[in-house]
Scaffold this active site. Structure first.
Site, PDB file in Angstrom:
ATOM      1  N   LYS A 249      51.381  48.036  54.996  1.00  0.00           N
ATOM      2  CA  LYS A 249      51.618  48.028  56.446  1.00  0.00           C
ATOM      3  C   LYS A 249      53.003  47.459  56.768  1.00  0.00           C
ATOM      4  O   LYS A 249      53.755  48.004  57.576  1.00  0.00           O
ATOM      5  CB  LYS A 249      50.549  47.182  57.145  1.00  0.00           C
ATOM      6  CG  LYS A 249      49.167  47.793  57.232  1.00  0.00           C
ATOM      7  CD  LYS A 249      48.243  46.813  57.942  1.00  0.00           C
ATOM      8  CE  LYS A 249      46.859  47.370  58.164  1.00  0.00           C
ATOM      9  NZ  LYS A 249      45.983  46.385  58.865  1.00  0.00           N
TER      10      LYS A 249
ATOM     11  N   ALA B  10      49.197  42.026  58.160  1.00  0.00           N
ATOM     12  CA  ALA B  10      47.950  41.443  57.647  1.00  0.00           C
ATOM     13  C   ALA B  10      46.841  42.482  57.682  1.00  0.00           C
ATOM     14  O   ALA B  10      46.871  43.426  58.478  1.00  0.00           O
ATOM     15  CB  ALA B  10      47.552  40.222  58.483  1.00  0.00           C
ATOM     16  N   ASP B  11      45.874  42.282  56.809  1.00  0.00           N
ATOM     17  CA  ASP B  11      44.695  43.147  56.778  1.00  0.00           C
ATOM     18  C   ASP B  11      43.479  42.293  56.444  1.00  0.00           C
ATOM     19  O   ASP B  11      43.513  41.497  55.498  1.00  0.00           O
ATOM     20  CB  ASP B  11      44.859  44.247  55.729  1.00  0.00           C
ATOM     21  CG  ASP B  11      43.694  45.226  55.760  1.00  0.00           C
ATOM     22  OD1 ASP B  11      43.531  45.914  56.785  1.00  0.00           O
ATOM     23  OD2 ASP B  11      42.940  45.295  54.767  1.00  0.00           O
ATOM     24  N   THR B  12      42.419  42.443  57.238  1.00  0.00           N
ATOM     25  CA  THR B  12      41.201  41.664  57.036  1.00  0.00           C
ATOM     26  C   THR B  12      40.062  42.587  56.647  1.00  0.00           C
ATOM     27  O   THR B  12      39.847  43.629  57.281  1.00  0.00           O
ATOM     28  CB  THR B  12      40.819  40.896  58.321  1.00  0.00           C
ATOM     29  OG1 THR B  12      41.897  40.015  58.674  1.00  0.00           O
ATOM     30  CG2 THR B  12      39.559  40.066  58.109  1.00  0.00           C
TER      31      THR B  12
ATOM     32  N   GLY C 240      44.500  39.539  53.781  1.00  0.00           N
ATOM     33  CA  GLY C 240      45.749  39.653  53.041  1.00  0.00           C
ATOM     34  C   GLY C 240      46.903  39.597  54.022  1.00  0.00           C
ATOM     35  O   GLY C 240      46.841  40.195  55.102  1.00  0.00           O
TER      36      GLY C 240
END
Length: 227
Positions: free
Chosen positions: A72, A93-95, A131
């Site tokens: 991203k 960020a990625d959840t 992340g």
């Protein structure tokens, strides 16, 4: 560890590569904590267009979140920054939620999908992984990137079929990893019985881990500029 003494060290352009209102709210309050006392940072919101279609095969849930966050951030940096911006920080960020069985749960696509998620989480511990990728380019053009993940354990209450049915009839599950948001006390938050770890990580952004990683990154880029 506080970011407040380091705000003046941030580049002139700070970008959040996400449309998430939860991430935007947490980062905005962190970067402009005391508007009357300190000059805050104007956070740009440029959502990534990355398809989030990485293969999950052979990856842990935490590794998958880190890789997606990195992809991203790189998409936004390459599209909106690159070499023309000599002082920029891109935050992505990625959840994801990891079910008790070890499956990666992202956003449910429909009521049936959301119901399945709630049934898997009901009465069980699961893990929430976020992340985060930070891409920092100094005014001299030096570029440093770091990626990390933070994990919080969450235990759901035992959910009756009636509760699951009523909950999945709301709009709540469908824009959140794992189908719930802990910050909504009357909805998703009321399903949670216990957490172990960072609360803000479950909301969508691990504040303390981010601050620590960012300060370390600022130090590294300064050392690189001075060398």
């Amino acid at each position: 560890m506080s970011l407040l003494p380091h705000l003046h060290r941030l580049p002139s352009r700070v970008i959040l590569a996400s449309a998430s209102p939860r991430k935007r709210e947490l980062l905005s309050s962190l970067l402009s904590p005391l508007p009357a006392l300190v000059k805050g940072i104007n956070l740009e919101i440029i959502p990534s267009t990355f398809a989030e279609n990485l293969s999950k095969d052979g990856k842990t849930a935490a590794a998958y979140a880190r890789l997606t966050a990195s992809a991203k951030g790189k998409e936004v940096f390459d599209r909106c920054c690159g070499e023309k911006d000599k002082a920029v920080l891109v935050i992505s960020a990625d959840t994801v939620v990891e079910s008790p069985a070890g499956d990666v749960l992202e956003k449910p696509s429909n009521k049936q999908h959301a119901t399945s998620m709630m049934q898997q989480l009901s009465g069980e511990w699961h893990a929430v992984h976020t992340g985060v990728c930070l891409m920092l380019q100094s005014s001299s053009g030096n570029m440093i990137e770091t990626t990390f993940s933070t994990t919080t354990k969450v235990r759901f209450a035992q959910l009756s079929p009636e509760v699951i049915d009523a909950y999945t009839d709301t709009v709540e599950p469908y824009d959140k990893a794992g189908g719930y948001g802990i910050q909504t006390a009357g909805l998703g938050g009321s399903l949670v019985e216990e957490i172990s770890g960072c609360y803000f990580n479950v909301v969508g952004f691990p504040i303390r881990s981010f601050v620590q990683a960012l300060i370390e990154l600022l130090d590294k880029v300064k050392d690189k500029d001075d060398s």
